[in-house]
Design a protein around this motif. Structure first.
Motif, PDB file in Angstrom:
ATOM      1  N   ARG A 191      59.844  28.177  39.425  1.00  0.00           N
ATOM      2  CA  ARG A 191      58.899  29.245  39.120  1.00  0.00           C
ATOM      3  C   ARG A 191      59.281  30.903  40.363  1.00  0.00           C
ATOM      4  NH1 ARG A 191      52.534  30.504  38.131  1.00  0.00           N
ATOM      5  NH2 ARG A 191      52.891  30.063  40.269  1.00  0.00           N
ATOM      6  N   CYS A 195      62.297  33.524  38.684  1.00  0.00           N
ATOM      7  CA  CYS A 195      61.819  34.684  38.535  1.00  0.00           C
ATOM      8  C   CYS A 195      61.959  35.370  39.567  1.00  0.00           C
ATOM      9  CB  CYS A 195      60.249  34.618  38.513  1.00  0.00           C
ATOM     10  SG  CYS A 195      59.418  33.891  37.275  1.00  0.00           S
ATOM     11  N   TRP A 306      56.910  34.581  35.062  1.00  0.00           N
ATOM     12  CA  TRP A 306      55.929  33.855  36.519  1.00  0.00           C
ATOM     13  C   TRP A 306      54.574  33.186  35.007  1.00  0.00           C
ATOM     14  CZ3 TRP A 306      56.586  33.669  40.979  1.00  0.00           C
ATOM     15  CH2 TRP A 306      55.438  33.086  41.732  1.00  0.00           C
ATOM     16  N   ILE A 309      55.992  29.448  33.283  1.00  0.00           N
ATOM     17  CA  ILE A 309      56.651  28.628  33.895  1.00  0.00           C
ATOM     18  C   ILE A 309      56.162  27.843  35.394  1.00  0.00           C
ATOM     19  CG2 ILE A 309      59.086  28.623  35.563  1.00  0.00           C
ATOM     20  CD1 ILE A 309      60.438  30.385  34.276  1.00  0.00           C
TER      21      ILE A 309
END
Length: 314
Positions: A191, A195, A306, A309
């Motif tokens: 993540r 991101c 965000w 994931i």
């Protein structure tokens, strides 16, 4: 996945530079002809070296879903392009887009697990997050590739060949960073690396936007380098997150849909940010507004990705 992403970076390094050379010496039509031998080589090499795999759920080519999906994306892009100049045509195209989306969903529900796009995949949070992150990533990156060289040439800063060469920092950094994205995923988690990568790209767009009209390329090159870093961080891990979110039998479907998301983001990014560029007056002023708008869209996509994931399956 990192090596696969690095190959994307190599293509980005070769494409704009080779494109600039071809346009300079043989005109714009030559860049389309140049793709043909590479495509033929890819098909031949795939037949010779890629082993066959099959989904046991009796999936098949779905012509009507394919047409409906293509129509939806094409009319949405058309609506974005024409909204500022021909709003009636844009509204008509948007209406057709909504009808095509509805038809697509109906067809896919009818086919169930054998659909071109099994809709239950979208019920997997991590897969949705990977799709959203990928859309945001390419939405901004491909718009940069389109609008920044256009501005350089329109203002007389660079020729077609010079513009191709000036894009090299993004591609080179992309190639250098991509092989280490796997290690980054192990250290910081999927993540954070995915991101975070899209956030770095958004920062690059903002840098290009803020430096627009400065009369030199420093801000542009820094922004391109940041975009390359972000692409290198996020491209492979986003694909890995999508494939890892589904069963092995559906890995091919998941990877295909992520590639569709990449191209959909690219198409809509060029169309929407290109329209914003035109409405804002083109040139440095248009580039500034378009890049900042792209950064905002990427920030929204990061926030949504965000949340998804890293969630457990189901």
């Amino acid at each position: 996945m990192g090596i696969w992403a690095a190959c994307n970076g190599v293509a980005l390094a070769i494409g704009p530079t080779l494109g600039g050379l071809l346009i300079h010496y043989w005109g714009w039509r030559s860049i389309f002809l140049a793709v043909v031998p590479f495509s033929i080589a890819a098909v031949v090499l795939a037949v010779l070296h890629i082993p066959e795999s099959a989904d046991p759920q009796a999936r098949h080519f779905d012509l009507f879903a394919q047409l409906a999906g293509a129509l939806a994306l094409a009319t949405l892009a058309f609506a974005a392009i024409e909204a500022h100049a021909h709003w009636r045509w844009a509204l008509a195209a948007l209406f057709v887009c909504l009808l095509a989306v509805g038809l697509f969903v109906r067809i896919e529900k009818h086919h169930g697990a054998a659909a071109l796009v099994p809709l239950d995949l979208l019920g997997i949070a991590a897969f949705r997050g990977a799709v959203t992150g990928t859309l945001g990533m390419t939405f901004g990156m491909y718009a940069v590739l389109f609008l920044l060289p256009l501005t350089w040439q329109a203002t007389g800063q660079l020729s077609t060949l010079g513009a191709g060469l000036a894009l090299m920092p993004m591609a080179l950094v992309f190639v250098l960073v991509s092989p280490f994205s796997g290690a980054g995923t192990r250290i910081w988690g999927v993540r954070s690396i995915t991101c975070g990568g899209v956030v770095v790209i958004a920062t690059g767009l903002a840098m290009i936007g803020l430096g627009s009209g400065a009369g030199h390329l420093l801000a542009d090159e820094i922004g391109l380098a940041l975009t390359g870093v972000g692409m290198g961080m996020a491209t492979g891990p986003l694909m890995g997150a999508a494939v890892g979110a589904v069963s092995a039998a559906r890995a091919g479907t998941a990877s295909s849909l992520i590639n569709v998301a990449r191209m959909a983001g690219a198409t809509l990014g060029v169309a929407i940010l290109g329209a914003i560029y035109t409405v804002a007056g083109s040139g440095p002023a248009g580039l500034r507004v378009a890049m900042m708008s792209g950064a905002i869209v990427q920030g929204i996509c990061v926030a949504l990705a965000w949340q998804q994931i890293g969630k457990p399956k189901g």
